[in-house]
Write a protein that holds these residues in place. Structure first.
Motif, PDB file in Angstrom:
ATOM      1  N   CYS A 107       0.857  -1.179   0.000  1.00  0.00           N
ATOM      2  CA  CYS A 107       0.000   0.000   0.000  1.00  0.00           C
ATOM      3  C   CYS A 107       0.900   1.238   0.000  1.00  0.00           C
ATOM      4  O   CYS A 107       1.569   1.515   0.993  1.00  0.00           O
TER       5      CYS A 107
ATOM      6  N   CYS B  54      -2.720   4.736  -1.794  1.00  0.00           N
ATOM      7  CA  CYS B  54      -3.506   3.583  -1.329  1.00  0.00           C
ATOM      8  C   CYS B  54      -3.801   3.728   0.168  1.00  0.00           C
ATOM      9  O   CYS B  54      -4.926   3.488   0.610  1.00  0.00           O
TER      10      CYS B  54
ATOM     11  N   GLN C  31      -6.502   6.363   0.823  1.00  0.00           N
ATOM     12  CA  GLN C  31      -7.837   5.836   0.525  1.00  0.00           C
ATOM     13  C   GLN C  31      -8.278   4.806   1.560  1.00  0.00           C
ATOM     14  O   GLN C  31      -9.432   4.805   1.985  1.00  0.00           O
ATOM     15  N   ALA C  32      -7.350   3.943   1.981  1.00  0.00           N
ATOM     16  CA  ALA C  32      -7.685   2.921   2.977  1.00  0.00           C
ATOM     17  C   ALA C  32      -8.041   3.560   4.319  1.00  0.00           C
ATOM     18  O   ALA C  32      -8.967   3.102   5.003  1.00  0.00           O
TER      19      ALA C  32
ATOM     20  N   LYS D 224     -11.543   5.018   4.035  1.00  0.00           N
ATOM     21  CA  LYS D 224     -12.538   3.943   4.052  1.00  0.00           C
ATOM     22  C   LYS D 224     -12.661   3.349   5.463  1.00  0.00           C
ATOM     23  O   LYS D 224     -13.767   3.086   5.940  1.00  0.00           O
TER      24      LYS D 224
ATOM     25  N   TRP E 234     -11.016  -1.685   9.158  1.00  0.00           N
ATOM     26  CA  TRP E 234     -10.181  -1.849   7.977  1.00  0.00           C
ATOM     27  C   TRP E 234     -10.769  -2.925   7.080  1.00  0.00           C
ATOM     28  O   TRP E 234     -11.440  -3.838   7.564  1.00  0.00           O
ATOM     29  N   CYS E 235     -10.504  -2.821   5.793  1.00  0.00           N
ATOM     30  CA  CYS E 235     -11.000  -3.850   4.872  1.00  0.00           C
ATOM     31  C   CYS E 235     -10.325  -5.188   5.198  1.00  0.00           C
ATOM     32  O   CYS E 235      -9.241  -5.229   5.776  1.00  0.00           O
TER      33      CYS E 235
ATOM     34  N   THR F 186      -6.656  -5.824   4.031  1.00  0.00           N
ATOM     35  CA  THR F 186      -5.642  -5.120   4.818  1.00  0.00           C
ATOM     36  C   THR F 186      -5.466  -5.776   6.184  1.00  0.00           C
ATOM     37  O   THR F 186      -4.346  -5.939   6.659  1.00  0.00           O
TER      38      THR F 186
END
Length: 193
Positions: free
Chosen positions: A55, A59, A62-63, A66, A73-74, A77
């Motif tokens: 990342c 990146c 954006q993370a 989000k 966290w997604c 990740t």
């Protein structure tokens, strides 16, 4: 267990020898140092053999947005065996981002997942994440450039690899500012005048 700090040149850590045990055993490694000191190359070695999510700065921005919006966290990740956060900087005064990243690091470490953070070009604010992690979970590598004989040795090796007499590249030893990339460019100039 105490925090770990190693000050090394990239050459000392990127050769054939195994990495120091402290870097192998700690789940979170911070890599800091000047531009072109080998931070990204070391990050790759630290994560070798793992499925890596890399990342970069955009990146990560954006993370973080989000994660703030979703309050988590997604999955990629959180659960990637190896996470490489490259060019982490501009965290001064961003307390929410620091808290989110700190939680991510602590959760990943608790799950036995490896994370490497590389300092960005703007500042050393990646170090603001230190207090968010138990000292025994993290290690820091401060990459520095070689000095004296180390510089001469590097220049001589690069010259031999290109079939150039090292005495022709003597000025590369004292380049200011000195970096591996600048030395390589200097030697390339000698090879292709």
């Amino acid at each position: 267990m105490a925090p770990a700090l190693l000050a090394k040149t990239a050459r000392e850590l990127l050769g054939e020898r195994p990495l120091p045990k402290i870097l192998q055993s700690r789940p979170v490694v911070f890599v800091i140092g000047p531009p072109e000191a080998g931070k990204s190359t070391l990050a790759e070695r630290l994560l070798r053999g793992l499925d890596i999510k890399r990342c970069d700065a955009e990146c990560l921005r954006q993370a973080l947005n989000k994660a703030a919006r979703n309050r988590r966290w997604c999955e990629e990740t959180r659960e990637s065996p190896g996470l490489w956060l490259d060019a982490v900087d501009c965290l001064h005064g961003r307390y929410g981002a620091i808290d989110l990243l700190g939680r991510l690091l602590a959760d990943r470490a608790a799950d036995g997942r490896r994370t490497v953070l590389c300092q960005g070009p703007a500042d050393t604010s990646v170090t603001l994440l230190y207090p968010k992690l138990a000292p025994e979970l993290g290690a820091t590598v401060l990459l520095r450039f070689p000095v004296g004989r180390g510089r001469r040795r590097y220049v001589a090796e690069r010259c031999r690899a290109r079939g150039i007499d090292p005495s022709r590249a003597a000025p590369a030893v004292t380049l200011d500012p000195w970096s591996y990339a600048r030395v390589d460019a200097f030697i390339e100039g000698l090879a292709n005048p």
